[in-house]
Scaffold this motif. Structure first.
Motif, PDB file in Angstrom:
ATOM      1  N   ARG A 347     -23.461  57.474  -8.738  1.00 24.77           N
ATOM      2  CA  ARG A 347     -23.653  58.551  -9.707  1.00 24.77           C
ATOM      3  C   ARG A 347     -25.047  58.483 -10.338  1.00 24.77           C
ATOM      4  O   ARG A 347     -25.674  59.512 -10.601  1.00 24.77           O
ATOM      5  CB  ARG A 347     -22.569  58.422 -10.781  1.00 24.77           C
ATOM      6  CG  ARG A 347     -22.421  59.578 -11.731  1.00 24.77           C
ATOM      7  CD  ARG A 347     -21.126  59.414 -12.528  1.00 24.77           C
ATOM      8  NE  ARG A 347     -19.980  59.861 -11.756  1.00 24.77           N
ATOM      9  CZ  ARG A 347     -19.454  61.107 -11.843  1.00 24.77           C
ATOM     10  NH1 ARG A 347     -20.000  61.982 -12.683  1.00 24.77           N
ATOM     11  NH2 ARG A 347     -18.422  61.449 -11.125  1.00 24.77           N
ATOM     12  N   SER A 353     -30.123  66.773 -13.519  1.00 24.60           N
ATOM     13  CA  SER A 353     -29.644  68.129 -13.776  1.00 24.60           C
ATOM     14  C   SER A 353     -28.245  68.388 -13.208  1.00 24.60           C
ATOM     15  O   SER A 353     -27.617  69.392 -13.531  1.00 24.60           O
ATOM     16  CB  SER A 353     -30.621  69.127 -13.155  1.00 24.60           C
ATOM     17  OG  SER A 353     -30.673  68.904 -11.749  1.00 24.60           O
ATOM     18  N   ALA A 354     -27.778  67.486 -12.338  1.00 23.99           N
ATOM     19  CA  ALA A 354     -26.489  67.724 -11.698  1.00 23.99           C
ATOM     20  C   ALA A 354     -25.353  67.565 -12.711  1.00 23.99           C
ATOM     21  O   ALA A 354     -25.212  66.512 -13.321  1.00 23.99           O
ATOM     22  CB  ALA A 354     -26.287  66.767 -10.528  1.00 23.99           C
ATOM     23  N   ALA A 355     -24.583  68.595 -12.849  1.00 26.66           N
ATOM     24  CA  ALA A 355     -23.453  68.526 -13.785  1.00 26.66           C
ATOM     25  C   ALA A 355     -22.201  68.199 -12.985  1.00 26.66           C
ATOM     26  O   ALA A 355     -21.497  69.100 -12.528  1.00 26.66           O
ATOM     27  CB  ALA A 355     -23.306  69.840 -14.531  1.00 26.66           C
ATOM     28  N   VAL A 356     -21.966  66.928 -12.793  1.00 29.90           N
ATOM     29  CA  VAL A 356     -20.830  66.503 -11.983  1.00 29.90           C
ATOM     30  C   VAL A 356     -19.667  66.172 -12.903  1.00 29.90           C
ATOM     31  O   VAL A 356     -19.791  65.315 -13.774  1.00 29.90           O
ATOM     32  CB  VAL A 356     -21.199  65.271 -11.140  1.00 29.90           C
ATOM     33  CG1 VAL A 356     -20.029  64.849 -10.263  1.00 29.90           C
ATOM     34  CG2 VAL A 356     -22.433  65.547 -10.305  1.00 29.90           C
ATOM     35  N   PRO A 357     -18.551  66.852 -12.728  1.00 28.18           N
ATOM     36  CA  PRO A 357     -17.390  66.504 -13.548  1.00 28.18           C
ATOM     37  C   PRO A 357     -17.078  65.016 -13.401  1.00 28.18           C
ATOM     38  O   PRO A 357     -17.235  64.454 -12.301  1.00 28.18           O
ATOM     39  CB  PRO A 357     -16.263  67.365 -12.956  1.00 28.18           C
ATOM     40  CG  PRO A 357     -16.956  68.497 -12.257  1.00 28.18           C
ATOM     41  CD  PRO A 357     -18.254  67.935 -11.780  1.00 28.18           C
ATOM     42  N   HIS A 360     -15.051  63.893 -10.432  1.00 26.89           N
ATOM     43  CA  HIS A 360     -15.509  64.199  -9.077  1.00 26.89           C
ATOM     44  C   HIS A 360     -16.243  63.001  -8.491  1.00 26.89           C
ATOM     45  O   HIS A 360     -16.748  62.147  -9.220  1.00 26.89           O
ATOM     46  CB  HIS A 360     -16.405  65.442  -9.087  1.00 26.89           C
ATOM     47  CG  HIS A 360     -15.614  66.715  -9.199  1.00 26.89           C
ATOM     48  ND1 HIS A 360     -16.011  67.904  -8.644  1.00 26.89           N
ATOM     49  CD2 HIS A 360     -14.409  66.957  -9.780  1.00 26.89           C
ATOM     50  CE1 HIS A 360     -15.112  68.842  -8.901  1.00 26.89           C
ATOM     51  NE2 HIS A 360     -14.120  68.288  -9.590  1.00 26.89           N
TER      52      HIS A 360
END
Lengths: 386, 386, 386, 386
Positions: A347, A353-357, A360
């Motif tokens: 992760r 900028s990646a909006a990873v829940p 996920h």
């Protein structure tokens, strides 16, 4: 059938390769009919039939050892043609060897090698460059999408006390294609190389996936390398379909002085060298290397396109043969249950900028010449079902 | 047809190997019909058909990389059986890698490695053991017929100021079979190993030609190694008929701690590892390795016997697959003119007792699994003609 | 009083050194009055008073660290004068550091360094040259009286398979004065250096006892070094009377490129560098270094002359400050009982021609600037009594 | 006169040191009366008089070389007392040597050494740890005020693919006092060490300014080191007032096995070892080391307090002998014009929270035992004037 598979068929119909392919198929779990959904690494694929066939054909009588054979001479000549200049070539069995030998040859032991923090040389080679380089120092720099920006390199060059207290910046190493599955544009390479040269650094390119980058760039090998300022290339064939064959290519042959000894004492001068050369010979013949790379890239592009359509957008542009996405837990579980194979991706390596829940699961999907349309279809179908 | 050729036929008639052999024969200059008289090195021979066939068969679908595959597991198990104990196994692509990694693992950087002055590690590896060993020191000792005598080793151990001023004797490395084509008797190995252990040294065996030694000794692999005191073996397959495959074998697996990292950073962890394992698998299957070695040894013995009958007596007992003789100039010229290939041997490496006429030319003749009876016959006929 | 003692008195009467000497004498067991008969090594002597005084005087206020101070600049200028050309100078605290850094800078890691088998670099530095040189190989050659003969070097150069299989001969290292207490004649150095250069090797001189050699040769420092073909000199001061100070001197300054980094990463860039420089400054001032060496040499010559008169003839010509003789057991015992100190010398290191009775004990006697006439007289008297 | 100067006077009145101090003063630019305002580094100060006096006194007759002398034995005993346990001690001439040897001894060549990104080992030793460690890898981590937080270390330990692909975390190196002039609290060291040990890492402390940290912590040497989990300490004396003397201290003596050889081959076994030991002996005698450190710390605290009063607040707590502030251009110019010396500090190394006006100039001010109250007063007066 999708385009990348069509290409592979086209290949398998050329000349003697067909024969072996048929023979092999008769004895082997067929590459292109089952759907193992193996996206772990291009290292997990086997050997491209034409390359393996060349190895078999090279087993013909006696040949002088240690690279003084005709196969090796032919490969050297071929590489000069491909790169449009006299190059010095050193074949070795692994990519780590190629990188470590090249970097060690370009840097004094007190040198610093600037590279991306996620570069294979920095994270996955157990300190091979440091070992071969007599204790040189890798300086891992940040960069979006696996790429270094000139400003980042410039800042790094301006830092520190300078020699003799600090390690002396000596090499800039660029990975092409990058570990994020992106590809440096020619002008990006040129700008970085110019900056490096202006500061007295040599430019190394880790081309474990050079073919994937090249077909993505749609330029010539020369344009992608020395014409853009690359001094030495680790030219990979293994990930692309060879058995175990990489080449260190010096675009200024004079710079290779001593490299033969360095390779030998690294244990990387293969005695029955013709079999190493035969792999490269087949790899380069009739543009097989480009065909294999196109096939892998096409599979990745297809996979990315379809996953995006499902709302699973890759973190970085898919420009070579790697796709990085975050899978919802149910999707991940279902794929795993169905036998799909791939590795999780840390992760902290994702773009800010990646909006990873939170639940996920970021993963890396690597395609290869052996990835089939069915692999992709099944994978996507399973991803879709949820 | 002579016995060693008969053996080779017998081999080629086993199971699926026959098939590939026939296929290959149809496309290749036939191994066993022409007579290239190539006695340069066992490295000049190609790959034994059964081994190459195994490589081809291993190209089946995907396999996890870096040695975590089934082929590798199988080879590890097989080696435990063959050596009759738990061993730690590390496959690598070259003999120099095997030796250098093994020695580096047994010695601290300030260690001294006692070996024969003509040992491959001392003369032909470009300093690989020193490099991998962080600057350790090889101490080349004299010894008749390529062998070290316990008294010589003992004297060397007693010499010098001791640590920390002098390098600390840490490893005794024995070459089996030796560079002179002789073979240490089991009791010789045992005596040397006992001496080494008594002084705290580890015992390494460079077994690039281990199979040749073993069939000469008519003992078990265990008897030839750990039962006689060997701690780590470089177990060669390449010279014996593999494509590029060697194994470092630790008889005390605990001693191998860290070796996986050492191999990786040496660039010697082959990614598509199954193809390395497949070579060993075939090499060890159905005693192929012993058959191949018997064939090579038989050719050497035959050659030596016939040359002796011509008055060309080898300098050292021919106990493996190498014959060292001095050729009269006319013989040498005639053989060369007829296409025979072999290397000169330095006069200073001959035994002091050898009375070689000044104009005679000492040479080394190496046989391999691919040497045919016709090779030997033609060679002897040409030698005889003078 | 003998001449070498007279010289020492003369020295102690010069300038400010007298003052410190008196102060020191008041507090210390007097150097020149007792007779410790310590012949173990010139390392066992303390520091010449003038040098220690210079260290004390350098402790004046602040000075920029790491060699950017005035003391260092002055020493560099002085060495240029003494050697009659621009030289690049690197001060380090130990002789092992000087040798290892110099050799590592002259040889690639795959290089071979030819030296005498008994050279300090080969026997007493625990592999430092190999370590600093990234695993280079020392090739110890035989030679009468600690000296290499051109024919021996030539033979060594002709041996082996050449690169990349064998290490590449890269450096010839000569010890001056030798470990046998002899001194290469200028023409001997010249012949060896010419041979080395003709084969592309650089010439290093281990001058841990360079001053002793120089006063023996009665030539200029330039004549003894670069004019005779020496490329780099390890210029010792410690054994000659400094506290801990050696200099690596490159006669071609361009060749020293990168050496500053090499020294730093070796941990040999002393931070309070002025104190290193101050030692050399005093050592070189008013020819102190030559005076100290003459004193040591004179003591050795005197000792040798007298022992010879007693029938104890040194094995090798006494040309510097070391005497090698075999003592009858009774003499050895009596000397030891009286407190004399010296080290045994290994019998196998003696010349083949030396007919040493089996019970006699070969020893090494080293004199230094601190050896007094009384030391010699008592020693000889004790030797004589038997 | 301020307190730290009073302490220095007190010291100079003890025993024989007074005598030398007076003698030295008579010949030297007086340390404590002029005001050179040299804040460049504690390396720029000379040698504390008592330590230099001890060197002079050690120059008494002959002494066996290489650390087998009485001075060395005494220092070893003294260090055991000070640290309240059996320790193994290795004296060396430089801090870089101490750190590099220690770290190389704790890590395999494939190890990773976690340290602060600004640690001296990472930025100022030209790759010495990598060189001595056979190519190990330093992993520089961020941390406020020069300190590592456990969470940062823990995250680093969890990163990467693990061995054999990634370097194996093997050592945690803490700098005490830090490069930011701060000091780890005992409980901070304890927490970090516990974390390291739980993951199998050894704990190294770079104590180039250990004395400064210790007097700041007001604890015992044992509490500051092994009782808090430190395995090996680089115990500096040079920056604190010695000529050139550092000690590597193993708190588990068994762990030092082989270290004597490592030191020797690093060229760091000083032959006239008594002079190294004599420095430490004086340094440790009568708590001189603590007095010297208190003096330096007091000067820094005073400087910080007064600068803060002028509105020039240090970036980090001043807990040892370094003060980091940003000077307005006029102040900087005026100080420089008046002869003050100090180094600029890179803006990117400042805390993110520091709001430094763009034209202000961040600088580092280092005090030492030789810094006088007048130095501080003049500096502050000049800073104030603007």
């Amino acid at each position: 059938m999708l385009s990348y598979l069509a290409q592979s068929c086209q290949i398998s119909l050329r000349g003697t390769r067909v024969e072996l392919f048929d023979i092999a198929s008769a004895r082997q779990p067929p590459f292109f009919r089952a759907s193992p959904m193996n996206f772990t690494s291009d290292n997990a694929a086997g050997v491209a039939p034409a390359i393996l066939d060349a190895v078999v054909r090279a087993n013909s009588g006696f040949a002088i050892a240690y690279g003084n054979d005709e196969w090796t001479r032919a490969v050297e000549r071929r590489l000069c043609e491909i790169f449009e200049r006299e190059v010095a070539v050193f074949l070795v069995p692994t990519g780590t060897a190629a990188n470590a030998l090249a970097i060690a040859h370009l840097s004094p032991p007190w040198g610093a090698v600037l590279c991306h923090a996620d570069a294979h040389i920095a994270t996955d080679e157990a300190g091979a460059p440091e070992f071969f380089g007599g204790g040189l120092k890798l300086v891992g720099l940040p960069g979006e999408g696996g790429k270094l920006a000139p400003s980042t390199v410039e800042a790094a060059l301006g830092r520190g006390r300078g020699a003799p207290h600090a390690a002396l910046p000596a090499v800039l190493s660029l990975t092409q294609a990058t570990e994020a599955g992106t590809v440096y544009r020619i002008e990006e390479v040129r700008a970085l190389a110019a900056l490096a040269h202006a500061h007295g650094l040599a430019v190394h390119m880790d081309g474990a996936r050079f073919a994937n980058a090249l077909v993505s760039l749609r330029c010539t090998p020369a344009e992608a390398t020395w014409k853009a300022g690359v001094d030495v290339l680790s030219f990979g064939a293994t990930k692309a379909g060879a058995l175990a064959a990489e080449a260190v290519i010096f675009f200024d042959a004079a710079r290779a002085n001593g490299m033969a000894s360095r390779r030998k004492r690294g244990g990387h001068l293969v005695s029955k060298h013709r079999f190493l050369a035969a792999q490269f010979d087949a790899y380069l013949k009739d543009d097989l290397w480009l065909d294999l790379a196109r096939r892998a890239n096409a599979a990745a592009a297809d996979l990315a396109r379809r996953l995006t359509a499902l709302g699973l957008r890759p973190f970085w542009p898919v420009e070579a043969n790697e796709v990085f996405v975050a899978l919802p837990p149910a999707v991940d579980d279902r794929l795993k249950a169905a036998g799909a194979q791939y590795y999780p991706w840390p992760r902290e390596a994702l773009p800010a900028s990646a909006a990873v829940p939170p639940d996920h699961r970021p993963v890396r999907l690597v395609t290869s010449f052996a990835t089939t349309a069915e692999d992709v279809e099944r994978f996507v179908a399973l991803a879709c079902a949820g």
